[in-house]
Design a protein around this motif. Structure first.
Motif, PDB file in Angstrom:
ATOM      1  N   LEU A 116      33.790  44.075   3.237  1.00  0.00           N
ATOM      2  CA  LEU A 116      34.795  43.803   4.268  1.00  0.00           C
ATOM      3  C   LEU A 116      35.995  43.058   3.680  1.00  0.00           C
ATOM      4  O   LEU A 116      37.144  43.361   4.034  1.00  0.00           O
ATOM      5  CB  LEU A 116      34.178  42.997   5.408  1.00  0.00           C
ATOM      6  CG  LEU A 116      33.184  43.748   6.285  1.00  0.00           C
ATOM      7  CD1 LEU A 116      32.387  42.770   7.154  1.00  0.00           C
ATOM      8  CD2 LEU A 116      33.886  44.801   7.143  1.00  0.00           C
ATOM      9  N   ALA A 117      35.742  42.101   2.794  1.00  0.00           N
ATOM     10  CA  ALA A 117      36.828  41.324   2.184  1.00  0.00           C
ATOM     11  C   ALA A 117      37.770  42.233   1.395  1.00  0.00           C
ATOM     12  O   ALA A 117      39.000  42.084   1.460  1.00  0.00           O
ATOM     13  CB  ALA A 117      36.256  40.231   1.290  1.00  0.00           C
ATOM     14  N   GLU A 118      37.196  43.175   0.680  1.00  0.00           N
ATOM     15  CA  GLU A 118      38.028  44.114  -0.080  1.00  0.00           C
ATOM     16  C   GLU A 118      38.793  45.044   0.863  1.00  0.00           C
ATOM     17  O   GLU A 118      39.997  45.244   0.715  1.00  0.00           O
ATOM     18  CB  GLU A 118      37.147  44.931  -1.025  1.00  0.00           C
ATOM     19  CG  GLU A 118      37.946  45.874  -1.902  1.00  0.00           C
ATOM     20  CD  GLU A 118      37.079  46.650  -2.878  1.00  0.00           C
ATOM     21  OE1 GLU A 118      37.537  47.727  -3.314  1.00  0.00           O
ATOM     22  OE2 GLU A 118      35.966  46.205  -3.199  1.00  0.00           O
ATOM     23  N   GLN A 119      38.106  45.581   1.839  1.00  0.00           N
ATOM     24  CA  GLN A 119      38.717  46.536   2.766  1.00  0.00           C
ATOM     25  C   GLN A 119      39.872  45.930   3.557  1.00  0.00           C
ATOM     26  O   GLN A 119      40.879  46.584   3.791  1.00  0.00           O
ATOM     27  CB  GLN A 119      37.647  47.052   3.723  1.00  0.00           C
ATOM     28  CG  GLN A 119      38.138  48.084   4.716  1.00  0.00           C
ATOM     29  CD  GLN A 119      37.016  48.580   5.628  1.00  0.00           C
ATOM     30  OE1 GLN A 119      35.844  48.331   5.410  1.00  0.00           O
ATOM     31  NE2 GLN A 119      37.392  49.295   6.674  1.00  0.00           N
ATOM     32  N   TYR A 120      39.720  44.666   3.977  1.00  0.00           N
ATOM     33  CA  TYR A 120      40.719  44.026   4.831  1.00  0.00           C
ATOM     34  C   TYR A 120      41.593  43.004   4.106  1.00  0.00           C
ATOM     35  O   TYR A 120      42.313  42.251   4.744  1.00  0.00           O
ATOM     36  CB  TYR A 120      40.035  43.366   6.031  1.00  0.00           C
ATOM     37  CG  TYR A 120      39.463  44.382   7.003  1.00  0.00           C
ATOM     38  CD1 TYR A 120      40.257  44.917   8.014  1.00  0.00           C
ATOM     39  CD2 TYR A 120      38.151  44.813   6.896  1.00  0.00           C
ATOM     40  CE1 TYR A 120      39.752  45.847   8.908  1.00  0.00           C
ATOM     41  CE2 TYR A 120      37.625  45.752   7.787  1.00  0.00           C
ATOM     42  CZ  TYR A 120      38.432  46.272   8.788  1.00  0.00           C
ATOM     43  OH  TYR A 120      37.924  47.198   9.664  1.00  0.00           O
ATOM     44  N   LYS A 121      41.525  42.983   2.778  1.00  0.00           N
ATOM     45  CA  LYS A 121      42.347  42.070   1.963  1.00  0.00           C
ATOM     46  C   LYS A 121      42.181  40.616   2.409  1.00  0.00           C
ATOM     47  O   LYS A 121      43.132  39.936   2.763  1.00  0.00           O
ATOM     48  CB  LYS A 121      43.815  42.493   1.992  1.00  0.00           C
ATOM     49  CG  LYS A 121      44.038  43.886   1.408  1.00  0.00           C
ATOM     50  CD  LYS A 121      45.462  44.314   1.532  1.00  0.00           C
ATOM     51  CE  LYS A 121      45.760  45.655   0.923  1.00  0.00           C
ATOM     52  NZ  LYS A 121      44.842  46.734   1.108  1.00  0.00           N
ATOM     53  N   ILE A 122      40.933  40.166   2.364  1.00  0.00           N
ATOM     54  CA  ILE A 122      40.577  38.821   2.815  1.00  0.00           C
ATOM     55  C   ILE A 122      40.649  37.843   1.655  1.00  0.00           C
ATOM     56  O   ILE A 122      40.193  38.131   0.546  1.00  0.00           O
ATOM     57  CB  ILE A 122      39.139  38.822   3.398  1.00  0.00           C
ATOM     58  CG1 ILE A 122      39.017  39.796   4.559  1.00  0.00           C
ATOM     59  CG2 ILE A 122      38.696  37.413   3.795  1.00  0.00           C
ATOM     60  CD1 ILE A 122      39.920  39.539   5.730  1.00  0.00           C
TER      61      ILE A 122
END
Length: 179
Positions: A116-122
């Motif tokens: 999720l962090a990679e997908q949403y640029k977290i």
């Protein structure tokens, strides 16, 4: 590239009841009973500019207690219900593998959070993992998040912070979000 801050939240025991007098496990939408002020907590977190994600182990799918379609119906209802106070759940990640299957997504592994962090640029350094069990806290640590334990004081869980409810944690996060 803009980096977002996020709150990753465990589902069972943080958002909804599990192993209570009303419900043993959540295997269908009408098994969902929310803990006190959870929709308000989601609203507070959104108003503090956090992206909100639910990360949940759902081994009941792999074990045959429910189907992926049933899980999707549960999560669709949960998302609609929890957004009633103006919050927004960005995404829901579920590990549907059987316990002890050795996957990289099942907490205490950090796979769901990292994906999720990679997908949403977290920005993981500005993000939190909130959970009620040691596997949630360990997954957050492995991902590089700060961690928040929800529940009664538990000296065996080594989280960065501890609060009795998601609502209490959300109030604290909102009060510290502009510092």
């Amino acid at each position: 590239m803009t980096k977002n801050k996020a709150v990753f939240i465990d589902r069972d025991g943080v958002i909804n009841e599990v192993l209570t007098k009303r419900v043993k496990f959540v295997n269908k939408p009408n098994d969902l009973f929310y803990l006190d002020k959870v929709p308000e907590a989601i609203g507070l977190l959104s108003s503090a500019d956090y992206l909100i994600f639910v990360v949940t182990n759902q081994g009941g799918v792999g074990l045959g207690y429910m189907t992926e379609e049933q899980l999707e119906k549960i999560h669709k209802k949960m998302k609609i219900d929890l957004e009633s106070e103006g919050g927004e759940i960005q995404d829901i990640a579920s590990c549907i593998h059987k316990p002890n299957e050795g996957c990289s997504c099942r907490k205490p592994e950090a796979g769901m959070i990292l994906k999720l962090a990679e997908q949403y640029k977290i920005d993981i350094d500005k993000s939190y993992m909130i959970g009620d069990r040691d596997v949630d806290i360990e997954a957050g640590r492995k991902a590089g998040c700060s961690t928040i334990f929800i529940g009664k004081e538990d000296n065996t869980v080594d989280a960065n912070f501890s609060f009795p409810t998601l609502y209490a944690a959300a109030n604290w996060l909102k009060s510290t979000s502009n510092l």
